[in-house]
Design a protein around this motif. Structure first.
Motif, PDB file in Angstrom:
ATOM      1  N   LEU A   1       0.693 -10.827  10.216  1.00 18.11           N
ATOM      2  CA  LEU A   1       0.024  -8.910   9.106  1.00 18.11           C
ATOM      3  C   LEU A   1       1.063  -8.265   8.443  1.00 18.11           C
ATOM      4  N   MET A   2       1.514  -8.145   9.466  1.00 19.46           N
ATOM      5  CA  MET A   2       3.019  -6.963   9.581  1.00 19.46           C
ATOM      6  C   MET A   2       4.298  -7.908   9.148  1.00 19.46           C
ATOM      7  N   PHE A   3       3.881  -9.297   9.383  1.00 21.09           N
ATOM      8  CA  PHE A   3       5.803  -9.517   8.914  1.00 21.09           C
ATOM      9  C   PHE A   3       5.294  -9.689   7.467  1.00 21.09           C
ATOM     10  N   ALA A   4       4.116 -10.339   7.016  1.00 23.06           N
ATOM     11  CA  ALA A   4       3.930 -10.174   5.500  1.00 23.06           C
ATOM     12  C   ALA A   4       4.138  -9.678   4.738  1.00 23.06           C
ATOM     13  N   LEU A   5       3.305  -7.858   5.458  1.00 22.81           N
ATOM     14  CA  LEU A   5       3.819  -6.756   4.881  1.00 22.81           C
ATOM     15  C   LEU A   5       5.217  -6.465   4.425  1.00 22.81           C
ATOM     16  N   SER A   6       6.080  -6.729   5.452  1.00 18.23           N
ATOM     17  CA  SER A   6       7.523  -6.266   5.571  1.00 18.23           C
ATOM     18  C   SER A   6       8.520  -7.499   4.839  1.00 18.23           C
ATOM     19  N   GLY A   7       7.746  -9.012   3.995  1.00 16.93           N
ATOM     20  CA  GLY A   7       9.050  -9.241   3.418  1.00 16.93           C
ATOM     21  C   GLY A   7       8.825  -8.761   2.022  1.00 16.93           C
ATOM     22  N   LEU A   8       9.912  -8.126   1.215  1.00 17.62           N
ATOM     23  CA  LEU A   8       9.762  -8.328   0.281  1.00 17.62           C
ATOM     24  C   LEU A   8      10.612  -8.612  -0.878  1.00 17.62           C
ATOM     25  N   ILE A   9       9.710  -9.743  -1.660  1.00 13.02           N
ATOM     26  CA  ILE A   9       9.802 -10.143  -2.669  1.00 13.02           C
ATOM     27  C   ILE A   9       8.741  -9.771  -4.088  1.00 13.02           C
ATOM     28  N   PHE A  10       9.369  -9.759  -5.002  1.00 16.45           N
ATOM     29  CA  PHE A  10       8.737  -9.565  -6.323  1.00 16.45           C
ATOM     30  C   PHE A  10       9.046 -10.607  -7.000  1.00 16.45           C
ATOM     31  N   ILE A  11       7.755 -11.415  -7.185  1.00 19.41           N
ATOM     32  CA  ILE A  11       7.992 -12.572  -8.737  1.00 19.41           C
ATOM     33  C   ILE A  11       6.937 -12.330  -9.237  1.00 19.41           C
TER      34      ILE A  11
ATOM     35  N   LYS B   1      -2.170  -4.160  -6.496  1.00 19.20           N
ATOM     36  CA  LYS B   1      -1.096  -3.483  -5.552  1.00 19.20           C
ATOM     37  C   LYS B   1      -1.636  -3.654  -4.051  1.00 19.20           C
ATOM     38  N   LEU B   2      -0.598  -2.311  -2.832  1.00 21.80           N
ATOM     39  CA  LEU B   2      -1.523  -2.833  -1.705  1.00 21.80           C
ATOM     40  C   LEU B   2      -1.835  -2.086  -1.248  1.00 21.80           C
ATOM     41  N   TRP B   3      -2.439  -1.394  -0.391  1.00 18.29           N
ATOM     42  CA  TRP B   3      -2.808  -0.468   0.339  1.00 18.29           C
ATOM     43  C   TRP B   3      -3.149  -0.222   1.867  1.00 18.29           C
ATOM     44  N   ILE B   4      -2.952   0.657   2.670  1.00 20.37           N
ATOM     45  CA  ILE B   4      -3.409   0.814   3.432  1.00 20.37           C
ATOM     46  C   ILE B   4      -4.960   0.896   4.080  1.00 20.37           C
ATOM     47  N   SER B   5      -5.927   0.496   4.832  1.00 19.39           N
ATOM     48  CA  SER B   5      -7.800   0.886   4.506  1.00 19.39           C
ATOM     49  C   SER B   5      -7.955   1.555   6.028  1.00 19.39           C
ATOM     50  N   LYS B   6      -8.826   2.362   5.566  1.00 16.67           N
ATOM     51  CA  LYS B   6      -9.847   3.090   6.874  1.00 16.67           C
ATOM     52  C   LYS B   6     -11.090   3.039   6.758  1.00 16.67           C
TER      53      LYS B   6
ATOM     54  N   THR C   1      -6.508   4.727   1.384  1.00 21.44           N
ATOM     55  CA  THR C   1      -6.268   5.357   2.205  1.00 21.44           C
ATOM     56  C   THR C   1      -4.978   5.423   1.762  1.00 21.44           C
ATOM     57  N   THR C   2      -3.663   4.889   1.837  1.00 24.75           N
ATOM     58  CA  THR C   2      -2.618   4.836   1.204  1.00 24.75           C
ATOM     59  C   THR C   2      -1.765   4.120   1.014  1.00 24.75           C
ATOM     60  N   LEU C   3      -1.470   3.627  -0.247  1.00 25.30           N
ATOM     61  CA  LEU C   3      -0.754   2.901  -1.194  1.00 25.30           C
ATOM     62  C   LEU C   3       0.806   2.751  -0.992  1.00 25.30           C
ATOM     63  N   VAL C   4       1.209   1.882  -0.522  1.00 25.98           N
ATOM     64  CA  VAL C   4       2.246   1.337   0.002  1.00 25.98           C
ATOM     65  C   VAL C   4       3.063   0.563  -0.922  1.00 25.98           C
ATOM     66  N   GLY C   5       2.599  -0.569  -1.984  1.00 22.19           N
ATOM     67  CA  GLY C   5       3.861  -0.825  -2.806  1.00 22.19           C
ATOM     68  C   GLY C   5       2.940  -2.079  -3.223  1.00 22.19           C
ATOM     69  N   THR C   6       3.165  -2.920  -3.740  1.00 24.24           N
ATOM     70  CA  THR C   6       2.727  -3.769  -4.837  1.00 24.24           C
ATOM     71  C   THR C   6       2.246  -5.098  -3.852  1.00 24.24           C
TER      72      THR C   6
ATOM     73  N   VAL D   1       1.715 -14.612  -3.831  1.00 24.39           N
ATOM     74  CA  VAL D   1       2.510 -14.077  -4.509  1.00 24.39           C
ATOM     75  C   VAL D   1       2.468 -16.185  -5.280  1.00 24.39           C
ATOM     76  N   LYS D   2       1.949 -17.164  -3.954  1.00 21.83           N
ATOM     77  CA  LYS D   2       2.616 -18.399  -3.697  1.00 21.83           C
ATOM     78  C   LYS D   2       1.215 -19.258  -4.527  1.00 21.83           C
ATOM     79  N   LEU D   3      -0.072 -18.585  -4.050  1.00 24.72           N
ATOM     80  CA  LEU D   3      -1.503 -18.259  -4.477  1.00 24.72           C
ATOM     81  C   LEU D   3      -0.930 -18.604  -6.148  1.00 24.72           C
ATOM     82  N   GLN D   4      -1.166 -17.228  -6.473  1.00 29.06           N
ATOM     83  CA  GLN D   4      -1.141 -17.337  -7.568  1.00 29.06           C
ATOM     84  C   GLN D   4      -0.555 -17.870  -8.565  1.00 29.06           C
ATOM     85  N   SER D   5       0.934 -18.714  -8.280  1.00 32.05           N
ATOM     86  CA  SER D   5       1.775 -19.494  -9.136  1.00 32.05           C
ATOM     87  C   SER D   5       1.458 -20.613  -8.794  1.00 32.05           C
ATOM     88  N   ARG D   6       0.630 -21.264  -8.160  1.00 30.36           N
ATOM     89  CA  ARG D   6      -0.389 -22.252  -7.665  1.00 30.36           C
ATOM     90  C   ARG D   6      -1.572 -22.482  -9.083  1.00 30.36           C
TER      91      ARG D   6
END
Length: 235
Positions: free
Chosen positions: A24-34, A198-203, A208-213, A221-226
């Motif tokens: 999960l954390m690896f996925a969060l850290s991956g920076l791709i913008f499609i 959007k992407l949030w940290i949740s509680k 609770t905290t918006l951390v990006g898109t 991203v792959k799912l949306q494309s398919r």
């Protein structure tokens, strides 16, 4: 129509949702913008018949039932849509990704989910999200939420629905088929959540905290494309 299998036994859940927190954390850290355009899950009768010829009559009936549901619920209240969509997909079999797709983690499209009559927690949540979206439920009211199922010590995914901005969300889950507020699900520890934008940290189910898109999540991203390209990846 669909084989109803909803297991709540701990021994069967031990193999579910092969989503370690490290992944999960690896996925969060991956920076791709499609950027992916709006997706529709509507199928024409010709599409359904073609898929039926390829994957069988039972698969065709499941797809027809799904498309009929979209028509039936078009003018219903959001609460009725939540209930019916949740119940419809919770009839599908739970099958672990390793057994089903021969992969540790695969996010199936709703069409793949219904054709094969099986999937894991992500697939249930994704199918509900896209179906409710097609029914006019605003994406701003919905999140796909990664949680930890504390009773099973396993990562899990659910769909959350916010009746109003700032409200405690409702949980649509394949483990517990009753739609309940997040405050009534102490068995779930929320980690992060996302939707089409959007992407949030949740509680406690809340954003609770918006951390990006959400396009930082490669499987999403792959799912949306398919879905956009109507790709079907079946053995």
């Amino acid at each position: 129509m669909l084989n109803s299998v909803r297991s709540t036994e701990k021994r069967s859940f031990s193999n579910r949702c092969h989503l370690s927190l490290l992944v999960l954390m690896f996925a969060l850290s991956g920076l791709i913008f499609i950027q992916v355009g709006a997706e529709s899950i509507r199928l024409s009768q010709a599409d359904i018949e073609k898929l039926g010829k390829e994957y069988g009559a039972k698969a065709q009936r499941r797809l027809e039932s799904w498309q009929n549901l979209l028509t039936e619920l078009a003018n219903d209240s959001e609460q009725d849509k939540l209930e019916r969509v949740n119940d419809f997909f919770n009839q599908v079999r739970f099958i672990d990704d390793i057994k089903h797709w021969k992969k540790k983690d695969y996010w199936a499209t709703p069409v793949e989910f219904l054709i094969t009559n099986g999937g894991d927690c992500e697939d249930f949540s994704i199918a509900k999200y896209y179906t409710l979206k097609e029914l006019g439920v605003p994406v701003e009211k919905m999140n796909l939420a990664y949680v930890k199922a504390l009773d099973y010590n396993q990562a899990h995914m659910v769909l959350t629905y916010y009746p109003d901005q700032g409200a405690i969300p409702l949980i649509l889950d394949n483990i517990n088929g009753t739609i309940l507020p997040a405050s009534k699900r102490p068995d779930l520890l929320h980690v992060y959540s996302f939707n089409g934008d959007k992407l949030w940290i949740s509680k406690m189910g809340r954003r609770t905290t918006l951390v990006g898109t959400s396009d930082r999540l490669k499987p999403w991203v792959k799912l949306q494309s398919r879905i956009e390209n109507k790709d079907i990846n079946l053995r």
